[in-house]
Design a protein around this motif. Sequence first.
Motif, short mmCIF file in Angstrom:
data_model
loop_
_atom_site.label_atom_id
_atom_site.label_comp_id
_atom_site.label_asym_id
_atom_site.label_seq_id
_atom_site.Cartn_x
_atom_site.Cartn_y
_atom_site.Cartn_z
N UNK A 131 7.00 16.20 -8.81
CA UNK A 131 6.26 16.03 -10.28
C UNK A 131 5.00 15.69 -10.35
N UNK A 132 4.36 16.21 -10.95
CA UNK A 132 2.95 15.20 -11.81
C UNK A 132 3.38 15.60 -12.75
N UNK A 133 3.69 14.18 -13.76
CA UNK A 133 3.24 13.71 -15.13
C UNK A 133 2.02 14.04 -15.61
N UNK A 134 1.48 14.67 -16.54
CA UNK A 134 -0.31 14.49 -16.44
C UNK A 134 -0.40 13.90 -17.51
N UNK A 135 0.91 13.12 -18.20
CA UNK A 135 -0.18 11.69 -19.20
C UNK A 135 -0.07 10.81 -18.62
N UNK A 136 0.11 10.52 -17.05
CA UNK A 136 0.02 9.31 -16.32
C UNK A 136 -1.77 9.03 -16.19
N UNK A 137 -2.20 8.12 -16.29
CA UNK A 137 -3.57 7.41 -15.48
C UNK A 137 -4.06 6.58 -14.79
N UNK A 138 -3.75 5.00 -15.98
CA UNK A 138 -4.72 4.26 -13.98
C UNK A 138 -3.38 2.79 -14.40
N UNK A 139 -3.38 2.42 -13.54
CA UNK A 139 -2.32 1.26 -12.81
C UNK A 139 -2.80 0.15 -13.53
N UNK A 140 -4.31 0.14 -14.33
CA UNK A 140 -4.79 -1.00 -14.87
C UNK A 140 -5.19 -2.69 -13.70
N UNK A 141 -4.97 -1.80 -12.32
CA UNK A 141 -4.70 -2.92 -11.25
C UNK A 141 -6.45 -3.78 -11.99
N UNK A 175 -2.54 -0.94 -3.07
CA UNK A 175 -2.92 -1.70 -4.13
C UNK A 175 -2.02 -1.22 -5.22
N UNK A 176 -2.12 0.01 -6.11
CA UNK A 176 -1.97 0.80 -6.81
C UNK A 176 -0.25 0.14 -7.00
N UNK A 177 0.52 0.67 -5.88
CA UNK A 177 1.57 0.70 -5.18
C UNK A 177 2.25 -1.54 -5.80
N UNK A 178 1.49 -1.46 -5.33
CA UNK A 178 1.10 -3.23 -5.40
C UNK A 178 1.90 -3.92 -7.11
N UNK A 179 0.24 -2.95 -7.52
CA UNK A 179 0.26 -3.53 -8.83
C UNK A 179 1.24 -3.40 -9.31
N UNK A 184 -6.70 1.34 9.46
CA UNK A 184 -7.07 -0.55 9.11
C UNK A 184 -5.75 -0.35 8.15
N UNK A 185 -5.46 -1.63 8.42
CA UNK A 185 -4.20 -1.69 6.86
C UNK A 185 -4.47 -2.25 6.61
N UNK A 186 -4.54 -2.11 5.01
CA UNK A 186 -5.34 -3.08 4.15
C UNK A 186 -4.48 -3.94 3.34
N UNK A 187 -5.45 -4.97 3.32
CA UNK A 187 -4.21 -5.82 2.52
C UNK A 187 -3.13 -6.03 1.17
N UNK A 188 -3.57 -5.17 0.19
CA UNK A 188 -2.36 -5.37 -0.19
C UNK A 188 -0.80 -4.26 0.16
N UNK A 189 -1.13 -3.67 1.58
CA UNK A 189 0.25 -3.04 2.32
C UNK A 189 0.03 -3.49 2.89
N UNK A 190 -0.65 -4.17 3.82
CA UNK A 190 -0.22 -5.21 4.65
C UNK A 190 1.06 -6.26 4.25
#
Lengths: 478, 234, 204
Positions: free
Chosen positions: B34-44, B78-82, B128-134
């Motif tokens: 499901x894609x809840x349309x109220x979502x915007x940005x994580x604020x990172x 990076x958004x998940x890390x945030x 490329x393993x990004x820093x936040x993922x790594x």
Amino acid sequence: MTRNPLVGELPFPEAARRELSREQLRRNLRSATHTIRDKRARMVAEVPDWEELRVAGSAIKADVLARLPELLTRFEAAATAAGARVHWARDAAEACAIVTRLVRETGTDEVVKVKSMATQEIGLNEALEAAGITALETDLAELIVQLADDTPSHILVPAIHYNRSEIRDIFRERMAGTDPDLTDDPRALAEAARRYLRERFLSAKVAVSGANFAVADTGTLVVLESEGNGRMCLTLPETLISVVGIEKLVPTFADLEVFLQLLPRSSTGERMNPYTSMWTGVTSGDGPQDVHIVLVDNGRTATLADEVGRQALHCIRCSACLNVCPVYERVGGHAYGSVYPGPIGAVLTPQLTGVAANRSLPFASTLCGACFDVCPVRIDIPQVLVHLRQQAVDERRGHPSAERTAMRAATWIMSAGRRYTRVLRIARRATRPLAALLRRRTVRRLPWPLSAWTAERDAPLPAGESFRDWWARSREGS
Amino acid sequence: MRIGLFITCVNDLLYPGTGRAVVRVLERLGHRVEFPVEQTCCGQMQANSGYRAEAVPLARRFAETFAGYDAVVAPSGSCVAMVRDGYPRLLPETAEVAARTYELSELLVDVLGVVDVGARFPHRVTYHPTCHGLRMLRLGDRPMRLLRAVRDLELVELPDAEECCGFGGTFAVKNSDVSGAMLADKCAAIRATDAEYVLAADNSCLTHIGGGLSRSGAPTRPLHYAEILAGGGR
Amino acid sequence: MDARTEILDRIRSALGNGAAPPPVPRDYLRTAECADPVELLTERLADYRATVRHCGPGELAATLAAVLADDPRLAVPYDLPGEWLTGYRGEVARDGDPAPLTVAELDDASAVLTGCAIAIATTGTIVLDAGPAQGRRALTLVPDHHVCVVRTDQIVAGVPDAVAALDPRRPLTWISGPSATSDIELNRVEGVHGPRRLDVVLVR
């Protein structure tokens, strides 16, 4: 008044640009940081309980900070009982004044010095010089930097920005008695420094040192080194003055079992550094008989007051974070403008001086996290960087700022789903003609401030259809 | 299981193909997204730039939007890390939903227990393993395990893979010279692989890397690894 | 207000009415595992480019004589066992017998011979604590060649074992190989100010 050893002349981005243009420096730095980082990784990998040691090291330092008044007074009592004299200094000027007075009381005008971050931080050499006292750095790299009238660029290997032929030239021009035919073989250069310093060691009356650790229970000071210049200074002169930050304490002698494993492997990538000296006050017939310890605050109590930032006081000055930092690797220590460069410098320096004096340093990082992974005392440097960025921003509230306006606008837009959807549509429509004109989805030049981005990178344009529009089109009807 | 898709603002506007790919992969495995349309940005961006007060409403909004889901998945390390590391410090009541938020490879490998998603992609790629993922999410080899299961994919190792690409959000603008020097080295490492595509778990880093590759005329194209798992092609 | 009072006040106010100090988890190894400490110490010392010789108690004097064959003048602590020197042909200067050697006399000695307090196998470290057969700190610093006798029963496995065995009230010198610098382009050069040669004789 000479410049503050904790504040650079230029903000970080400008100083970094200057350093980036020095090709030789960048090559030296890359090779040096990669060499030490690989050595460190090998030495850490052979310790089965490394993570447990890190956790213990971090917890011991947190415990020290929580009990600092008790431990400092205990240290003072133990060191005093063992024959040392303990002095307290609120700031750099007071610490320099104390050391100057103590040197004068011995009647000499020359001191030999062991490499010490604390004495660099307080600008001791300059203060002594102003008082007519010559301070001779005896660590090879510090000697090179001192002869060149330069500043260190790395905590552990301060002359890393010089190559061998540059060092040879510095010796030939500035080190008295140097053979004009001196070659640039590192062995010959080390031998030349040995000869230059030896007679000075053997005749020195006063030495100044720092300390890696100070044991509260026993009053013991600990210095780790490689060359033996430390032992020379700590053993041969009659008077020894050690300048020690108040956060250098460990509660008990047994706690050294943790740090003597963490520090050498993190720092030089060795199982153990060649020499470690431990002394407690005065030992009759062995070493200096006139022993002083100057305990220095100089911004540490202000750092301690910040619950997030105080973990920077756990630092044991190993410099592992410098060697893994992609930013440090490219710009070197001088770009940071402080005696504490690299990731740890970016969190420690602004706290020691107050953020206002070093506003650009907390932003000198991509927050890649490599520093935290290698920190032997688990300082969460990225967390502290973000925390200090907030202070840097808060401190300027009330001043107009395009960035703040943009951040606030972004939050306003993103605080309502509909508003956000509308803005996405506007962004796409507004850029559609450009995409059609360019026949591609990238642009090569953007207006300020994003022009900094397009200086070296193309920038993407919005897609033809946003995800949410696709979702609405493909799902809502079904 | 109710899976909520957090698409992230960058993907929504610039890389909708990545979001479509996540939907395709999960639906092919038999899950409903499901894609809840109220979502915007994580604020990172706000939080990492020192605008904590500006990030808090976005954290609250995220927690409200995704409160009812068993799992939240986002194709952005990076958004998940945030969300997972940053939100609980910003706003303690977000801790619960933060703990249920996963980067795509974590959801597939750890929660759904899948490594082979049935994809084929006959190209030479590097990762490329990004820093936040790594270093924040500790994704480890999860994305690589998923990629190694893709039919006909030639995965080549990226030299100095763990080095940051120099993006760092506003760092790329505030310290653009240093960022550019880091980017140049990353692009050189990518070119040395002769890969057709450079993959990552984060389109913001890929925007940076892709911008550098395109500017230098390199043939390698950036692509989110979700699009490979979905079958390939943007 | 004096500096001491003010700094302590600043610390107390910085800490506020802080919580009790956090507990320190000590899950690391307090005693290192080591199957063969003698072999490990030998290997680790060799890594530092120190020379290691093994001998039995009866062979010590002859072994030391061989190690010191090129050294014409030897400094030793006043309490060095006389039997260690029975094979040595050079001139011996005893520190503190009758008077302490001057710095010039120390500088004049080409080698110094001592025992040690303990040795650490894992890190290849020898620790001197000014105890029996070790003398004061300057003794092992100024001469260019240090020969150190280690009995195998003085070897401990790891750093925690060593810290537990040592007395902090004594001046301690931990020695891990000859003095070295890596300050010039990170090239390791052995021998700057401390002894440039370290020879260890391990006695079973």
